[in-house]
Design a protein around this motif. Structure first.
Motif, mmCIF file in Angstrom:
data_model
loop_
_atom_site.group_PDB
_atom_site.id
_atom_site.type_symbol
_atom_site.label_atom_id
_atom_site.label_comp_id
_atom_site.label_asym_id
_atom_site.label_seq_id
_atom_site.Cartn_x
_atom_site.Cartn_y
_atom_site.Cartn_z
ATOM 1 N N ALA A 1 3.401 14.865 -9.406
ATOM 2 C CA ALA A 1 2.216 14.013 -9.332
ATOM 3 C C ALA A 1 2.290 13.060 -8.144
ATOM 4 O O ALA A 1 1.310 12.867 -7.414
ATOM 5 C CB ALA A 1 2.055 13.234 -10.631
ATOM 6 N N VAL A 2 3.457 12.465 -7.927
ATOM 7 C CA VAL A 2 3.621 11.525 -6.814
ATOM 8 C C VAL A 2 3.478 12.247 -5.476
ATOM 9 O O VAL A 2 2.783 11.775 -4.574
ATOM 10 C CB VAL A 2 4.984 10.811 -6.904
ATOM 11 N N GLY A 3 4.111 13.401 -5.338
ATOM 12 C CA GLY A 3 3.985 14.158 -4.106
ATOM 13 C C GLY A 3 2.566 14.624 -3.855
ATOM 14 O O GLY A 3 2.065 14.581 -2.724
ATOM 15 N N LEU A 4 1.906 15.037 -4.913
ATOM 16 C CA LEU A 4 0.536 15.553 -4.821
ATOM 17 C C LEU A 4 -0.439 14.462 -4.383
ATOM 18 O O LEU A 4 -1.212 14.639 -3.429
ATOM 19 C CB LEU A 4 0.153 16.125 -6.191
ATOM 20 N N VAL A 5 -0.415 13.332 -5.066
ATOM 21 C CA VAL A 5 -1.356 12.253 -4.757
ATOM 22 C C VAL A 5 -1.067 11.659 -3.380
ATOM 23 O O VAL A 5 -1.996 11.360 -2.610
ATOM 24 C CB VAL A 5 -1.305 11.164 -5.852
ATOM 25 N N SER A 6 0.201 11.493 -3.040
ATOM 26 C CA SER A 6 0.559 10.956 -1.721
ATOM 27 C C SER A 6 0.040 11.857 -0.608
ATOM 28 O O SER A 6 -0.518 11.372 0.393
ATOM 29 C CB SER A 6 2.078 10.798 -1.605
ATOM 30 N N ALA A 7 0.220 13.156 -0.762
ATOM 31 C CA ALA A 7 -0.257 14.096 0.256
ATOM 32 C C ALA A 7 -1.775 14.080 0.345
ATOM 33 O O ALA A 7 -2.342 14.124 1.452
ATOM 34 C CB ALA A 7 0.242 15.502 -0.060
ATOM 35 N N ALA A 8 -2.444 14.017 -0.793
ATOM 36 C CA ALA A 8 -3.909 14.012 -0.791
ATOM 37 C C ALA A 8 -4.463 12.793 -0.062
ATOM 38 O O ALA A 8 -5.535 12.855 0.552
ATOM 39 C CB ALA A 8 -4.428 14.041 -2.227
ATOM 40 N N HIS A 9 -3.726 11.680 -0.096
ATOM 41 C CA HIS A 9 -4.156 10.455 0.579
ATOM 42 C C HIS A 9 -3.600 10.357 1.999
ATOM 43 O O HIS A 9 -3.787 9.319 2.656
ATOM 44 C CB HIS A 9 -3.727 9.238 -0.231
ATOM 45 N N GLY A 10 -2.902 11.383 2.464
ATOM 46 C CA GLY A 10 -2.398 11.384 3.826
ATOM 47 C C GLY A 10 -1.216 10.468 4.059
ATOM 48 O O GLY A 10 -0.940 10.065 5.188
ATOM 49 N N ILE A 11 -0.477 10.146 2.996
ATOM 50 C CA ILE A 11 0.702 9.292 3.117
ATOM 51 C C ILE A 11 1.897 10.175 3.435
ATOM 52 O O ILE A 11 2.152 11.160 2.736
ATOM 53 C CB ILE A 11 0.937 8.509 1.816
ATOM 54 N N PRO A 12 2.661 9.876 4.475
ATOM 55 C CA PRO A 12 3.798 10.726 4.858
ATOM 56 C C PRO A 12 4.815 10.865 3.717
ATOM 57 O O PRO A 12 4.961 9.957 2.882
ATOM 58 C CB PRO A 12 4.404 9.990 6.050
ATOM 59 N N PRO A 13 5.536 11.978 3.676
ATOM 60 C CA PRO A 13 6.437 12.227 2.548
ATOM 61 C C PRO A 13 7.640 11.294 2.492
ATOM 62 O O PRO A 13 8.092 10.946 1.397
ATOM 63 C CB PRO A 13 6.875 13.679 2.760
ATOM 64 N N GLU A 14 8.178 10.872 3.641
ATOM 65 C CA GLU A 14 9.407 10.072 3.604
ATOM 66 C C GLU A 14 9.217 8.704 2.948
ATOM 67 O O GLU A 14 9.971 8.352 2.025
ATOM 68 C CB GLU A 14 9.983 9.927 5.010
ATOM 69 N N PRO A 15 8.214 7.899 3.356
ATOM 70 C CA PRO A 15 8.026 6.624 2.658
ATOM 71 C C PRO A 15 7.621 6.815 1.209
ATOM 72 O O PRO A 15 8.019 6.019 0.338
ATOM 73 C CB PRO A 15 6.929 5.917 3.460
ATOM 74 N N ALA A 16 6.842 7.868 0.914
ATOM 75 C CA ALA A 16 6.462 8.138 -0.473
ATOM 76 C C ALA A 16 7.695 8.433 -1.313
ATOM 77 O O ALA A 16 7.809 7.967 -2.463
ATOM 78 C CB ALA A 16 5.479 9.299 -0.535
ATOM 79 N N LEU A 17 8.638 9.185 -0.747
ATOM 80 C CA LEU A 17 9.848 9.541 -1.477
ATOM 81 C C LEU A 17 10.727 8.315 -1.724
ATOM 82 O O LEU A 17 11.266 8.127 -2.816
ATOM 83 C CB LEU A 17 10.629 10.611 -0.717
ATOM 84 N N HIS A 18 10.870 7.469 -0.722
ATOM 85 C CA HIS A 18 11.679 6.262 -0.892
ATOM 86 C C HIS A 18 11.066 5.348 -1.963
ATOM 87 O O HIS A 18 11.796 4.775 -2.785
ATOM 88 C CB HIS A 18 11.816 5.515 0.436
ATOM 89 N N ALA A 19 9.757 5.217 -1.954
ATOM 90 C CA ALA A 19 9.095 4.386 -2.952
ATOM 91 C C ALA A 19 9.269 4.978 -4.354
ATOM 92 O O ALA A 19 9.500 4.247 -5.327
ATOM 93 C CB ALA A 19 7.611 4.247 -2.620
ATOM 94 N N PHE A 20 9.178 6.297 -4.444
ATOM 95 C CA PHE A 20 9.362 6.971 -5.729
ATOM 96 C C PHE A 20 10.762 6.744 -6.269
ATOM 97 O O PHE A 20 10.950 6.382 -7.445
ATOM 98 C CB PHE A 20 9.085 8.469 -5.561
#
Length: 244
Positions: free
Chosen positions: A152-171
């Motif tokens: 869910a986190v990867g999916l929503v982050s990608a849909a909003h154009g948020i890069p994977p690395e900061p999304a992963l660190h936040a997760f």
């Protein structure tokens, strides 16, 4: 103002773009303890580990969480989050469906399955309601079944154009913070000791994120058998504060 000999030669500080600031705002909100995914209800087996005597203080909590993070569910969930992000970004619906199915099947116990699917659904429902995003419904439908939290986190982050690395660190920060919160209530620990544990795990978070960014689905695997047993034993624990 005090000036050094080389002050005039320093490059100007970089200013974040509006899109970067928006991404930061959303990540801080989505992965905040106050975001309504019910994370406070789950301990990921830590409750049984405390009762069994595996976790007794800040040091043993740190060691247990370090193992979960680097060699257990922390690493595996990170890989699923990154691979989901890449599948959504490349519009590869068959790959997205396969990742979602594998991630749902990878959970070691019934209670952990309930935990991650409930959090995944809450994450998607809340973020979709507050931050509508074009194409998100179609991406969710492409998963074809239950969506676990890291997907869910990867999916929503990608849909909003948020890069994977900061999304992963936040997760990972959110996951580790929730584990520590559960441990702090169960051991119990004070707020300062809890923050020390979080600080001591900073390097493990960074290393796990780096490994996951370079990993493929073939690299999935864990070596935290005791933690998996803890999540299974929790199902029949006599007195429980948490749902997992």
């Amino acid at each position: 103002m005090l000036m050094t000999a080389n002050s005039a030669e320093l490059p100007p500080a970089r200013t974040m773009s509006e899109s970067e600031l928006a991404a930061l705002y959303r990540l801080m909100t989505w992965l905040s303890p106050s975001f309504p995914v019910g994370a406070f209800s789950y301990s990921s087996g830590i409750e049984w580990a405390v009762e069994a005597g595996d976790i007794t203080d800040a040091a043993t909590l740190r060691d247990w969480l370090s193992a979960m993070l680097t060699d257990g569910s922390g690493f595996c969930d990170s890989v699923f989050a990154v691979q989901t992000h890449r599948a959504v970004t490349s519009h590869d619906d068959p790959a997205l469906r396969a990742i979602a199915e594998l991630a749902a099947a990878f959970v070691p116990s019934r209670e952990r399955q309930l935990e991650t699917t409930t959090q995944g659904r809450a994450f998607i429902d809340t973020s979709r309601a507050a931050w509508p995003c074009e194409g998100l419904d179609e991406i969710i439908a492409a998963c074809g079944g239950p969506i676990v939290y890291p997907v869910a986190v990867g999916l929503v982050s990608a849909a909003h154009g948020i890069p994977p690395e900061p999304a992963l660190h936040a997760f990972l920060h959110a996951v580790v913070s929730n584990w520590i919160s559960a441990g702090a209530r169960l051991v119990p620990l004070g707020q300062t000791d809890s923050q020390r544990v979080l600080a001591q795990l900073e390097a493990d978070v960074a290393a796990t994120a780096k490994r996951a960014m370079a990993a493929s689905l073939d690299d999935l695997g864990s070596a935290t058998f005791r933690a998996d047993l803890a999540s299974l034993r929790h199902e029949t624990q006599y007195t429980r504060l948490f749902r997992s």
